[in-house]
Design a protein around this motif. Structure first.
Motif, mmCIF file in Angstrom:
data_model
loop_
_atom_site.group_PDB
_atom_site.id
_atom_site.type_symbol
_atom_site.label_atom_id
_atom_site.label_comp_id
_atom_site.label_asym_id
_atom_site.label_seq_id
_atom_site.Cartn_x
_atom_site.Cartn_y
_atom_site.Cartn_z
ATOM 1 N N GLU A 54 19.511 -41.110 39.106
ATOM 2 C CA GLU A 54 19.664 -42.308 39.927
ATOM 3 C C GLU A 54 18.321 -42.938 40.278
ATOM 4 O O GLU A 54 18.220 -44.154 40.470
ATOM 5 C CB GLU A 54 20.432 -41.968 41.210
ATOM 6 C CG GLU A 54 21.904 -41.656 40.982
ATOM 7 C CD GLU A 54 22.581 -41.124 42.237
ATOM 8 O OE1 GLU A 54 21.895 -41.045 43.286
ATOM 9 O OE2 GLU A 54 23.783 -40.773 42.162
ATOM 10 N N HIS A 55 17.282 -42.089 40.347
ATOM 11 C CA HIS A 55 15.941 -42.575 40.694
ATOM 12 C C HIS A 55 15.068 -42.775 39.457
ATOM 13 O O HIS A 55 13.863 -43.039 39.592
ATOM 14 C CB HIS A 55 15.267 -41.595 41.653
ATOM 15 C CG HIS A 55 15.865 -41.582 43.030
ATOM 16 N ND1 HIS A 55 15.535 -42.504 43.991
ATOM 17 C CD2 HIS A 55 16.791 -40.762 43.595
ATOM 18 C CE1 HIS A 55 16.221 -42.252 45.097
ATOM 19 N NE2 HIS A 55 16.983 -41.203 44.896
ATOM 20 N N GLY A 56 15.640 -42.647 38.273
ATOM 21 C CA GLY A 56 14.885 -42.865 37.055
ATOM 22 C C GLY A 56 13.879 -41.776 36.735
ATOM 23 O O GLY A 56 12.884 -42.026 36.038
ATOM 24 N N ILE A 57 14.124 -40.569 37.229
ATOM 25 C CA ILE A 57 13.217 -39.448 36.997
ATOM 26 C C ILE A 57 13.700 -38.659 35.781
ATOM 27 O O ILE A 57 14.889 -38.312 35.703
ATOM 28 C CB ILE A 57 13.161 -38.531 38.237
ATOM 29 C CG1 ILE A 57 12.619 -39.298 39.438
ATOM 30 C CG2 ILE A 57 12.316 -37.287 37.967
ATOM 31 C CD1 ILE A 57 12.765 -38.566 40.755
ATOM 32 N N PRO A 58 12.821 -38.339 34.834
ATOM 33 C CA PRO A 58 13.229 -37.523 33.688
ATOM 34 C C PRO A 58 13.762 -36.169 34.139
ATOM 35 O O PRO A 58 13.302 -35.607 35.142
ATOM 36 C CB PRO A 58 11.930 -37.359 32.880
ATOM 37 C CG PRO A 58 11.031 -38.441 33.355
ATOM 38 C CD PRO A 58 11.405 -38.708 34.782
ATOM 39 N N VAL A 59 14.735 -35.639 33.399
ATOM 40 C CA VAL A 59 15.366 -34.363 33.746
ATOM 41 C C VAL A 59 15.229 -33.391 32.579
ATOM 42 O O VAL A 59 15.411 -33.761 31.412
ATOM 43 C CB VAL A 59 16.862 -34.553 34.083
ATOM 44 C CG1 VAL A 59 17.519 -33.208 34.379
ATOM 45 C CG2 VAL A 59 17.021 -35.495 35.277
#
Length: 311
Positions: A54-59
């Motif tokens: 949702e925050h555009g952080i790579p996972v």
């Protein structure tokens, strides 16, 4: 400060969001792999993964973070600090030594009490009046690292595992950011835990929720609260399972053998234990939703003298 965040369940989401709100650069979120759930076995992403996306952080979702391939992958992100909150895997020394400021853990107990996997549930089950959150610098032991900050939280009389989970999650999130600020400014104080008051907890298994009526009512009432919402506690009534969600202790001289239903009223029923009666107030019949004991008794014939069996 470049942050790698490692966490999996809802408990960790609050910390991740608080770190983002504080303006830190979260370059990667590491979480456990998606799990198959329900009868359809459909894969479900863990809460931390959903929050990061949702925050555009790579996972990144490695099966074993200790493998060299995973370690090198994380090294490529050049983290200044790694924040760990209920991640669910062992962190190796090579990973602990990677970031400039080390690996910092958000642990839901007042260490050294309740090192291990399930400190929240056991604080309720054991009837602790106070628990809390500890922010610590991780080492190779299980929750044995130096403490940076601690905050106490008093348990409510009706505290459940779920309610305490939410409260400690919020406390841990703010405390983690406070610790990060102290670390970055060079004002953090690292205090060894020592070995006085050390206790350990393992993972919670469903079998723990099988009610044993040969235990005191006070212990069973805390067990019901501690294992709410998962895995819950249960008994057998005939050939059916009945889950217990809300109970009350009634001090009483022994009237029957443990497990015997000694009183059936309009709104509850009372069961003999090793010490006192356990009044059932909210239950869940097999295949049904949670309901009040009054609703249960309206639809199910329960007679005094009937015995509950161990769930």
């Amino acid at each position: 400060m470049r942050v790698i965040f490692m966490g999996t369940p809802d408990f960790a989401v609050g910390t991740l969001e608080e770190i983002i709100r504080a303006g830190y650069e979260v370059v990667l979120a590491v979480s456990q792999p998606d799990k198959a759930v329900g009868r359809s076995r459909e894969l479900k992403a863990p809460p931390v993964k959903r929050c990061a996306q949702e925050h555009g952080i790579p996972v990144y979702q490695p099966k074993r973070v200790r493998e060299q391939e995973c370690i090198e992958y994380l090294r490529g992100y050049e983290p200044d600090i790694i924040i760990v909150a209920a991640f669910g895997q062992i962190i190796t020394k090579e990973l602990l030594d990677m970031p400039k400021y080390g690996c910092i853990n958000v642990h839901a107990s007042l260490l050294p009490r309740y090192r291990g996997a399930s400190p929240i549930q056991w604080a309720v089950i054991n009837g602790d009046p106070v628990t809390g959150v500890t922010i610590m610098r991780m080492d190779e032991g299980i929750d044995t690292g130096d403490m940076i900050l601690r905050e106490e939280v008093a348990l409510a009389p009706d505290e459940t595992g779920g309610s305490l989970f939410e409260r400690l999650s919020g406390v841990g999130a703010k405390l983690c950011v406070k610790a990060m600020q102290a670390i970055a400014s060079g004002t953090a104080v690292y205090t060894p835990q020592g070995e006085t008051g050390v206790t350990h907890t393992g993972k919670i298994h469903k079998e723990l929720g099988c009610i044993d009526w040969n235990r005191p009512a006070a212990e069973l009432e805390r067990l019901v609260r501690g294992l709410d919402p998962w895995p819950g506690t249960s008994v057998r009534l005939g050939d059916k399972t009945l889950k217990l969600w809300k109970t009350r202790v009634i001090p009483s001289e022994r009237q029957a053998d443990p497990g015997c239903i000694v009183r059936v009223g309009k709104e509850s029923l009372c069961v003999q234990t090793a010490d006192g009666l356990l009044e059932l107030l909210e239950v869940q019949p097999e295949g049904k939703k949670r309901m009040s004991a009054a609703s249960f008794l309206n639809g199910y014939a329960v007679e005094e003298g009937t015995f509950f069996k161990r769930g």
